[in-house]
Design a protein around this motif. Structure first.
Motif, PDB file in Angstrom:
ATOM      1  N   ASN A   2      28.666 -25.720-108.396  1.00  0.00           N
ATOM      2  CA  ASN A   2      29.751 -24.780-108.181  1.00  0.00           C
ATOM      3  C   ASN A   2      30.350 -25.058-106.805  1.00  0.00           C
ATOM      4  OD1 ASN A   2      31.421 -22.546-108.633  1.00  0.00           O
ATOM      5  ND2 ASN A   2      29.969 -21.159-107.643  1.00  0.00           N
ATOM      6  N   ILE A   3      31.687 -25.106-106.711  1.00  0.00           N
ATOM      7  CA  ILE A   3      32.369 -25.319-105.428  1.00  0.00           C
ATOM      8  C   ILE A   3      33.159 -24.066-105.098  1.00  0.00           C
ATOM      9  CG2 ILE A   3      34.087 -26.655-104.166  1.00  0.00           C
ATOM     10  CD1 ILE A   3      33.313 -29.070-105.874  1.00  0.00           C
ATOM     11  N   THR A   4      32.909 -23.520-103.904  1.00  0.00           N
ATOM     12  CA  THR A   4      33.587 -22.310-103.448  1.00  0.00           C
ATOM     13  C   THR A   4      33.851 -22.401-101.953  1.00  0.00           C
ATOM     14  OG1 THR A   4      31.510 -21.166-102.965  1.00  0.00           O
ATOM     15  CG2 THR A   4      32.439 -20.855-105.170  1.00  0.00           C
ATOM     16  N   HIS A   5      34.692 -21.490-101.472  1.00  0.00           N
ATOM     17  CA  HIS A   5      34.854 -21.359-100.026  1.00  0.00           C
ATOM     18  C   HIS A   5      33.549 -20.810 -99.460  1.00  0.00           C
ATOM     19  CE1 HIS A   5      39.088 -22.303 -99.472  1.00  0.00           C
ATOM     20  NE2 HIS A   5      39.258 -21.786-100.668  1.00  0.00           N
ATOM     21  N   ALA A   6      33.143 -21.332 -98.337  1.00  0.00           N
ATOM     22  CA  ALA A   6      31.876 -20.924 -97.726  1.00  0.00           C
ATOM     23  C   ALA A   6      31.985 -19.545 -97.103  1.00  0.00           C
ATOM     24  CB  ALA A   6      31.458 -21.932 -96.665  1.00  0.00           C
ATOM     25  N   THR A   7      30.947 -18.757 -97.302  1.00  0.00           N
ATOM     26  CA  THR A   7      30.815 -17.485 -96.602  1.00  0.00           C
ATOM     27  C   THR A   7      30.284 -17.775 -95.200  1.00  0.00           C
ATOM     28  OG1 THR A   7      28.521 -17.145 -97.264  1.00  0.00           O
ATOM     29  CG2 THR A   7      30.251 -16.311 -98.769  1.00  0.00           C
ATOM     30  N   LEU A   8      30.296 -16.776 -94.332  1.00  0.00           N
ATOM     31  CA  LEU A   8      29.754 -16.941 -92.989  1.00  0.00           C
ATOM     32  C   LEU A   8      28.287 -17.363 -93.055  1.00  0.00           C
ATOM     33  CD1 LEU A   8      30.220 -16.810 -89.970  1.00  0.00           C
ATOM     34  CD2 LEU A   8      29.748 -14.368 -90.051  1.00  0.00           C
ATOM     35  N   GLN A   9      27.521 -16.770 -93.951  1.00  0.00           N
ATOM     36  CA  GLN A   9      26.106 -17.119 -94.102  1.00  0.00           C
ATOM     37  C   GLN A   9      25.948 -18.565 -94.563  1.00  0.00           C
ATOM     38  OE1 GLN A   9      23.741 -15.073 -93.057  1.00  0.00           O
ATOM     39  NE2 GLN A   9      22.199 -16.606 -93.474  1.00  0.00           N
ATOM     40  N   GLU A  10      26.821 -18.998 -95.461  1.00  0.00           N
ATOM     41  CA  GLU A  10      26.745 -20.383 -95.949  1.00  0.00           C
ATOM     42  C   GLU A  10      27.152 -21.374 -94.863  1.00  0.00           C
ATOM     43  OE1 GLU A  10      27.483 -19.468-100.684  1.00  0.00           O
ATOM     44  OE2 GLU A  10      29.215 -19.644 -99.343  1.00  0.00           O
ATOM     45  N   ILE A  11      28.116 -21.001 -94.038  1.00  0.00           N
ATOM     46  CA  ILE A  11      28.485 -21.862 -92.909  1.00  0.00           C
ATOM     47  C   ILE A  11      27.276 -22.046 -91.996  1.00  0.00           C
ATOM     48  CG2 ILE A  11      29.875 -21.986 -90.802  1.00  0.00           C
ATOM     49  CD1 ILE A  11      32.157 -20.667 -92.455  1.00  0.00           C
ATOM     50  N   LYS A  12      26.528 -20.977 -91.780  1.00  0.00           N
ATOM     51  CA  LYS A  12      25.299 -21.076 -90.968  1.00  0.00           C
ATOM     52  C   LYS A  12      24.296 -22.024 -91.620  1.00  0.00           C
ATOM     53  CE  LYS A  12      25.749 -16.561 -88.788  1.00  0.00           C
ATOM     54  NZ  LYS A  12      25.237 -15.201 -88.669  1.00  0.00           N
ATOM     55  N   GLY A  13      24.307 -22.108 -92.955  1.00  0.00           N
ATOM     56  CA  GLY A  13      23.431 -23.032 -93.661  1.00  0.00           C
ATOM     57  C   GLY A  13      23.860 -24.486 -93.522  1.00  0.00           C
ATOM     58  N   VAL A  14      25.139 -24.708 -93.273  1.00  0.00           N
ATOM     59  CA  VAL A  14      25.666 -26.060 -93.073  1.00  0.00           C
ATOM     60  C   VAL A  14      25.387 -26.550 -91.655  1.00  0.00           C
ATOM     61  CG1 VAL A  14      27.827 -27.372 -92.891  1.00  0.00           C
ATOM     62  CG2 VAL A  14      27.434 -25.881 -94.866  1.00  0.00           C
ATOM     63  N   LEU A  15      25.443 -25.651 -90.682  1.00  0.00           N
ATOM     64  CA  LEU A  15      25.345 -26.026 -89.264  1.00  0.00           C
ATOM     65  C   LEU A  15      24.169 -26.946 -88.920  1.00  0.00           C
ATOM     66  CD1 LEU A  15      26.486 -22.777 -87.442  1.00  0.00           C
ATOM     67  CD2 LEU A  15      27.693 -24.960 -87.590  1.00  0.00           C
ATOM     68  N   PRO A  16      22.968 -26.733 -89.449  1.00  0.00           N
ATOM     69  CA  PRO A  16      21.872 -27.636 -89.071  1.00  0.00           C
ATOM     70  C   PRO A  16      22.076 -29.083 -89.515  1.00  0.00           C
ATOM     71  CG  PRO A  16      21.015 -25.618 -90.047  1.00  0.00           C
ATOM     72  CD  PRO A  16      22.499 -25.608 -90.252  1.00  0.00           C
ATOM     73  N   HIS A  17      23.017 -29.311 -90.440  1.00  0.00           N
ATOM     74  CA  HIS A  17      23.232 -30.653 -90.980  1.00  0.00           C
ATOM     75  C   HIS A  17      24.506 -31.321 -90.486  1.00  0.00           C
ATOM     76  CE1 HIS A  17      19.998 -29.780 -93.807  1.00  0.00           C
ATOM     77  NE2 HIS A  17      20.589 -28.620 -94.024  1.00  0.00           N
ATOM     78  N   ILE A  18      25.352 -30.597 -89.760  1.00  0.00           N
ATOM     79  CA  ILE A  18      26.660 -31.127 -89.391  1.00  0.00           C
ATOM     80  C   ILE A  18      26.539 -32.326 -88.446  1.00  0.00           C
ATOM     81  CG2 ILE A  18      27.199 -29.574 -87.469  1.00  0.00           C
ATOM     82  CD1 ILE A  18      29.711 -30.323 -90.169  1.00  0.00           C
TER      83      ILE A  18
END
Length: 145
Positions: A2-18
């Motif tokens: 599923n592809i969606t716009h990221a929520t604030l919580q999901e953005i926090k989940g991306v940060l460790p991998h950026i």
């Protein structure tokens, strides 16, 4: 998937991998720390950039970070892809292509007539970009002094 716009919580989940994403995307040209990478992403988001994520269930498996810029020569507003990443174990399944197509569709809906990105020499994603219709329009070269 599923592809969606990221929520604030999901953005926090991306940060460790950026940082990994930017280092891999630059083919090691840049050694980017987590704080610097997070700031770069936040700067894009602060300028009305967006991030869409791909999820397998509740697991984030990839993302695309995109926004708008002004062409420095023409002043034209253009779409810009800042980052595209798919977790290693999910590669080869068309996820990156889907993320790119979603981002390009959204940029077109926002009134953009073109989209650009930077791809480093040796980056395997260049083949995907070419299949999506991207072509070289300039070459940036460097030399250590």
């Amino acid at each position: 998937m599923n592809i969606t716009h990221a929520t604030l919580q999901e953005i926090k989940g991306v940060l460790p991998h950026i940082g990994e994403s930017l280092q891999e995307g630059s083919r090691g040209f840049y050694q980017i720390g987590k704080d610097q990478a997070s700031k770069m992403m936040q700067d894009v988001l602060d300028e009305d950039g967006q991030i869409q994520i791909a999820k397998d269930g509740e697991t984030i498996i990839g993302w695309v970070l995109y926004g708008q810029q002004k062409d420095s020569f023409t002043g034209e507003d253009i779409g810009f892809i800042y980052d595209l990443f798919v977790m290693h174990e999910y590669r080869g399944q068309g996820i990156a292509k889907s993320l790119m197509e979603n981002a390009m569709t959204e940029l077109k809906l926002q009134g953009m007539n073109s989209v650009r990105l930077v791809v480093y020499a040796g980056n395997y994603a260049k083949e995907l970009y070419e299949k999506l219709g991207f072509s070289d329009n300039r070459t940036v070269m460097s030399k250590k002094l």
